[in-house]
Scaffold this active site. Structure first.
Site, PDB file in Angstrom:
ATOM      1  N   SER A  42      37.268 -17.815  36.884  1.00  0.00           N
ATOM      2  CA  SER A  42      37.527 -18.881  37.480  1.00  0.00           C
ATOM      3  C   SER A  42      38.631 -18.780  38.443  1.00  0.00           C
ATOM      4  CB  SER A  42      38.017 -19.913  36.284  1.00  0.00           C
ATOM      5  OG  SER A  42      37.467 -21.419  36.983  1.00  0.00           O
ATOM      6  N   ASP A 154      31.356 -21.427  35.132  1.00  0.00           N
ATOM      7  CA  ASP A 154      32.602 -21.019  34.965  1.00  0.00           C
ATOM      8  C   ASP A 154      32.808 -19.885  33.901  1.00  0.00           C
ATOM      9  OD1 ASP A 154      35.348 -20.866  34.318  1.00  0.00           O
ATOM     10  OD2 ASP A 154      35.700 -22.679  35.147  1.00  0.00           O
TER      11      ASP A 154
END
Length: 260
Positions: A42, A154
């Site tokens: 991320s 993510d």
């Protein structure tokens, strides 16, 4: 062991709190702790990718102080996400100079999640900007990103601090950076807060059950900062510097054990 060890740095997820990674990198560079391998999840993939692409840390810090959600947000008609993500990709592509993984100064990997198969995906080929776009695709917020036959979101869903990835890259000494979230006093005011907080709760449960094997775990004190608080970038950088400086004796000890 009589040789200079290779050092791998795993930069964890945490949205705005991950700006602390810049401070960590600054402190390590200041102390001549050279990073041989980088992996990120991320926001960790974004900061790690920028650094691996050769971006100057002082310049990156100045960008962090100026960035805001308007520059990264392109709302779309909700189907698979509220934000299309094109602005993020353009921003990342600009800062990475459209480099491919093979062009990077430091071997780097970005971690994403295959949302259809529930698998952790380690990205090490193709355009760095595409890998970062996938790794930062917060479910429900950003539209998932398609790479090949995989629909990616993510990476923090399965692997918030990707220490296993830098180990697999070949690092002898593994340093992890965890920008944890403190749920005490957490305010939920809008749909983004609901989604982000829900995901952070799930990530924390996965993280608590996962064995994190590092030689050194750096934990900047940013847990009180909300994931969306980009306006607290200066505080995050300072926390990263402080945490890395405190970890330096343990890093030195790990290096000395290899060199003796």
């Amino acid at each position: 062991m009589g040789r200079k060890p290779t050092i791998g740095l795993a930069l964890g997820a945490g949205a705005a709190k991950g700006i602390a990674h810049i401070g960590v990198l600054q402190a390590l560079k200041e102390e001549n702790v050279n990073i041989d391998y980088l992996a990120g999840t991320s926001i960790g993939s974004m900061i790690g990718g920028f650094y691996a692409a050769g971006l100057d840390l002082e310049w990156l810090e100045s960008i962090a102080y100026q960035i805001n959600w308007d520059l990264l947000t392109d709302l779309t008609v909700p189907r698979k996400g509220l934000i299309a993500g094109d602005k993020v990709k353009e921003f990342v592509q600009l800062l990475t100079k459209s480099k491919k993984f093979s062009d990077l100064d430091i071997p780097f990997a970005a971690v994403a999640t295959d949302i259809e198969k529930g698998e952790e995906i380690v990205l090490q080929e193709g355009l760095v900007a595409e890998a970062i776009r996938a790794s930062t695709s917060i479910p429900g917020v950003y539209v998932p990103y398609q790479i090949g036959d995989r629909l990616l979101v993510d990476g923090a869903i399965l692997n918030r601090v990707p220490v296993n990835v830098v180990q697999n890259l070949g690092a002898d000494i593994i340093i992890g950076v965890d920008v944890s979230f403190d749920f005490q006093g957490n305010e939920v005011n809008n749909i983004f807060d609901v989604i982000l907080t829900s995901i952070r709760i799930m990530e924390q449960e996965v993280y608590n059950t996962r064995i994190i094997e590092t030689d050194v775990l750096i934990k900047p004190e940013v847990g009180h900062i909300a994931p969306q608080d980009l306006d607290r970038a200066e505080e995050c950088v300072a926390a990263g510097i402080e945490a890395a400086q405190k970890a330096l004796p343990r890093i030195r000890e790990s290096i000395e054990r290899w060199e003796d």
